[in-house]
Motif scaffolding. Structure first.
Motif, PDB file in Angstrom:
ATOM      1  N   ILE A  42      27.588  47.293  54.392  1.00  0.00           N
ATOM      2  CA  ILE A  42      27.691  46.291  55.450  1.00  0.00           C
ATOM      3  C   ILE A  42      26.796  45.122  55.052  1.00  0.00           C
ATOM      4  CG2 ILE A  42      27.205  45.749  57.862  1.00  0.00           C
ATOM      5  CD1 ILE A  42      27.770  48.677  58.529  1.00  0.00           C
ATOM      6  N   PHE A  43      27.404  43.957  54.852  1.00  0.00           N
ATOM      7  CA  PHE A  43      26.648  42.760  54.501  1.00  0.00           C
ATOM      8  C   PHE A  43      26.547  41.848  55.721  1.00  0.00           C
ATOM      9  CE2 PHE A  43      28.426  43.866  50.274  1.00  0.00           C
ATOM     10  CZ  PHE A  43      27.249  43.887  49.538  1.00  0.00           C
ATOM     11  N   ALA A  44      25.341  41.422  56.056  1.00  0.00           N
ATOM     12  CA  ALA A  44      25.120  40.467  57.136  1.00  0.00           C
ATOM     13  C   ALA A  44      24.601  39.170  56.533  1.00  0.00           C
ATOM     14  CB  ALA A  44      24.125  41.018  58.148  1.00  0.00           C
ATOM     15  N   LEU A  45      25.144  38.059  57.015  1.00  0.00           N
ATOM     16  CA  LEU A  45      24.739  36.756  56.500  1.00  0.00           C
ATOM     17  C   LEU A  45      23.452  36.311  57.185  1.00  0.00           C
ATOM     18  CD1 LEU A  45      25.729  34.551  54.528  1.00  0.00           C
ATOM     19  CD2 LEU A  45      26.823  33.433  56.489  1.00  0.00           C
ATOM     20  N   ILE A  46      22.387  36.182  56.404  1.00  0.00           N
ATOM     21  CA  ILE A  46      21.076  35.783  56.924  1.00  0.00           C
ATOM     22  C   ILE A  46      20.564  34.630  56.078  1.00  0.00           C
ATOM     23  CG2 ILE A  46      18.704  36.527  57.385  1.00  0.00           C
ATOM     24  CD1 ILE A  46      19.804  39.398  57.624  1.00  0.00           C
ATOM     25  N   ASN A  47      20.384  33.483  56.739  1.00  0.00           N
ATOM     26  CA  ASN A  47      19.898  32.275  56.042  1.00  0.00           C
ATOM     27  C   ASN A  47      20.745  31.936  54.819  1.00  0.00           C
ATOM     28  OD1 ASN A  47      17.749  31.977  57.884  1.00  0.00           O
ATOM     29  ND2 ASN A  47      16.497  33.431  56.717  1.00  0.00           N
ATOM     30  N   GLY A  48      22.061  32.062  54.979  1.00  0.00           N
ATOM     31  CA  GLY A  48      22.980  31.671  53.921  1.00  0.00           C
ATOM     32  C   GLY A  48      23.202  32.683  52.822  1.00  0.00           C
ATOM     33  N   ARG A  49      22.565  33.871  52.929  1.00  0.00           N
ATOM     34  CA  ARG A  49      22.735  34.908  51.907  1.00  0.00           C
ATOM     35  C   ARG A  49      23.016  36.242  52.588  1.00  0.00           C
ATOM     36  NH1 ARG A  49      18.201  34.758  47.310  1.00  0.00           N
ATOM     37  NH2 ARG A  49      19.818  36.080  46.367  1.00  0.00           N
ATOM     38  N   TYR A  50      23.780  37.093  51.889  1.00  0.00           N
ATOM     39  CA  TYR A  50      24.100  38.400  52.454  1.00  0.00           C
ATOM     40  C   TYR A  50      23.021  39.421  52.131  1.00  0.00           C
ATOM     41  CZ  TYR A  50      28.778  37.006  53.835  1.00  0.00           C
ATOM     42  OH  TYR A  50      29.830  36.396  54.446  1.00  0.00           O
ATOM     43  N   CYS A  51      22.687  40.195  53.158  1.00  0.00           N
ATOM     44  CA  CYS A  51      21.759  41.312  53.009  1.00  0.00           C
ATOM     45  C   CYS A  51      22.467  42.566  53.505  1.00  0.00           C
ATOM     46  CB  CYS A  51      20.491  41.084  53.822  1.00  0.00           C
ATOM     47  SG  CYS A  51      19.563  39.607  53.355  1.00  0.00           S
ATOM     48  N   SER A  52      22.325  43.669  52.787  1.00  0.00           N
ATOM     49  CA  SER A  52      22.931  44.920  53.244  1.00  0.00           C
ATOM     50  C   SER A  52      22.106  45.470  54.396  1.00  0.00           C
ATOM     51  CB  SER A  52      23.010  45.934  52.106  1.00  0.00           C
ATOM     52  OG  SER A  52      21.724  46.248  51.635  1.00  0.00           O
ATOM     53  N   GLN A  53      22.787  46.111  55.350  1.00  0.00           N
ATOM     54  CA  GLN A  53      22.077  46.672  56.485  1.00  0.00           C
ATOM     55  C   GLN A  53      22.734  47.969  56.923  1.00  0.00           C
ATOM     56  OE1 GLN A  53      22.205  43.357  59.217  1.00  0.00           O
ATOM     57  NE2 GLN A  53      24.121  44.057  60.142  1.00  0.00           N
ATOM     58  N   ALA A  54      21.992  48.733  57.722  1.00  0.00           N
ATOM     59  CA  ALA A  54      22.445  50.073  58.095  1.00  0.00           C
ATOM     60  C   ALA A  54      23.490  50.061  59.192  1.00  0.00           C
ATOM     61  CB  ALA A  54      21.250  50.930  58.527  1.00  0.00           C
ATOM     62  N   ALA A  55      23.514  49.020  60.016  1.00  0.00           N
ATOM     63  CA  ALA A  55      24.434  48.977  61.147  1.00  0.00           C
ATOM     64  C   ALA A  55      25.090  47.614  61.242  1.00  0.00           C
ATOM     65  CB  ALA A  55      23.700  49.298  62.447  1.00  0.00           C
ATOM     66  N   SER A  56      26.262  47.607  61.872  1.00  0.00           N
ATOM     67  CA  SER A  56      26.979  46.353  62.086  1.00  0.00           C
ATOM     68  C   SER A  56      26.293  45.525  63.161  1.00  0.00           C
ATOM     69  CB  SER A  56      28.424  46.652  62.506  1.00  0.00           C
ATOM     70  OG  SER A  56      29.089  45.478  62.910  1.00  0.00           O
ATOM     71  N   THR A  57      26.295  44.227  62.974  1.00  0.00           N
ATOM     72  CA  THR A  57      25.798  43.309  63.995  1.00  0.00           C
ATOM     73  C   THR A  57      26.912  42.929  64.956  1.00  0.00           C
ATOM     74  OG1 THR A  57      24.123  42.408  62.500  1.00  0.00           O
ATOM     75  CG2 THR A  57      24.719  41.065  64.400  1.00  0.00           C
ATOM     76  N   VAL A  58      28.119  42.744  64.435  1.00  0.00           N
ATOM     77  CA  VAL A  58      29.230  42.315  65.291  1.00  0.00           C
ATOM     78  C   VAL A  58      29.785  43.459  66.140  1.00  0.00           C
ATOM     79  CG1 VAL A  58      29.860  40.407  63.776  1.00  0.00           C
ATOM     80  CG2 VAL A  58      30.955  42.621  63.455  1.00  0.00           C
ATOM     81  N   LEU A  59      29.647  44.700  65.657  1.00  0.00           N
ATOM     82  CA  LEU A  59      30.055  45.892  66.419  1.00  0.00           C
ATOM     83  C   LEU A  59      28.909  46.904  66.341  1.00  0.00           C
ATOM     84  CD1 LEU A  59      33.761  46.220  65.211  1.00  0.00           C
ATOM     85  CD2 LEU A  59      32.981  45.419  67.451  1.00  0.00           C
TER      86      LEU A  59
END
Length: 213
Positions: free
Chosen positions: A157-174
């Motif tokens: 799961i990649f989340a866009l943070i400050n213009g770059r993707y960071c992998s994370q354990a859970a979804s932000t949108v769901l």
């Protein structure tokens, strides 16, 4: 124009392709949904996905749709719509994409302009880890908040943070959905019938939703 063939992934990469040619090919291949185009500043990759792709694509889409149904979340599903921006000279087609948080902003729109409208909140990528072009960087340039990528074994799961993707354990949108849960259900899908699998996933979502309400 030069071409590079990449046989293992059924790809062809063309160099020196104009924006007008890319747009024309995108329109011409709309009737061939099995083709995936990626464009990045004159480089065009045309990919024919491998057989497991369609199955995983649909399963991940079902997980999104079941989750939003059970949580009564409005979404707009736009499948493998082409997303592009001429000013960035970039474009691609996700395997699945959804408006979730910004669903109302595009509700009823036949044409979505990414220079004015928000990009999809979620894009799903299947088996594109060997893409010649950096699709994740293109998603970042287009401003897609979250990308799920699954290569048949690993789900990120990649989340866009400050213009770059960071992998994370859970979804932000769901937020009900975690990386380990998504992967576990994708793995169990190989040993269950699809109807039974969807029922099991729906039951799990209902239980998780009840816990927070």
């Amino acid at each position: 124009m030069t071409a590079v063939l990449v046989p293992p992934q059924r790809q062809v990469v063309l160099q020196g392709v104009s924006w007008a040619t890319y747009q024309s090919l995108s329109r011409d291949l709309e009737a061939a949904p099995s083709k995936r185009l990626t464009y990045d500043q004159g480089a065009l990759e045309i990919m024919v996905p491998l057989p497991p792709y369609e199955s995983y694509k649909k399963l991940m889409g079902r997980m999104v749709e079941v989750t939003t149904e059970e949580t009564e979340t409005e979404i707009r599903s736009l499948g493998s719509t082409t997303w592009s921006r001429e000013d960035l000279s970039k474009g691609l087609e996700p395997d699945q994409c959804y408006y979730i948080q910004h669903e109302q902003a595009v509700r009823g729109k036949d044409e979505i302009d990414l220079t004015v409208d928000p990009p999809p909140d979620l894009a799903i990528e299947i088996d594109h880890t060997s893409s010649f072009l950096d699709r994740i960087a293109i998603y970042a340039a287009l401003g897609v908040p979250e990308v799920w990528r699954f290569d048949g074994a690993t789900l990120t799961i990649f989340a866009l943070i400050n213009g770059r993707y960071c992998s994370q354990a859970a979804s932000t949108v769901l937020p009900l959905l975690r990386q380990d849960t998504l992967l576990r259900f994708l793995q169990t899908s190989q040993t269950m019938g699809e109807t039974s699998w969807v029922k099991a996933f729906r039951q799990w979502i209902r239980e998780q939703h009840r816990k927070i309400n």
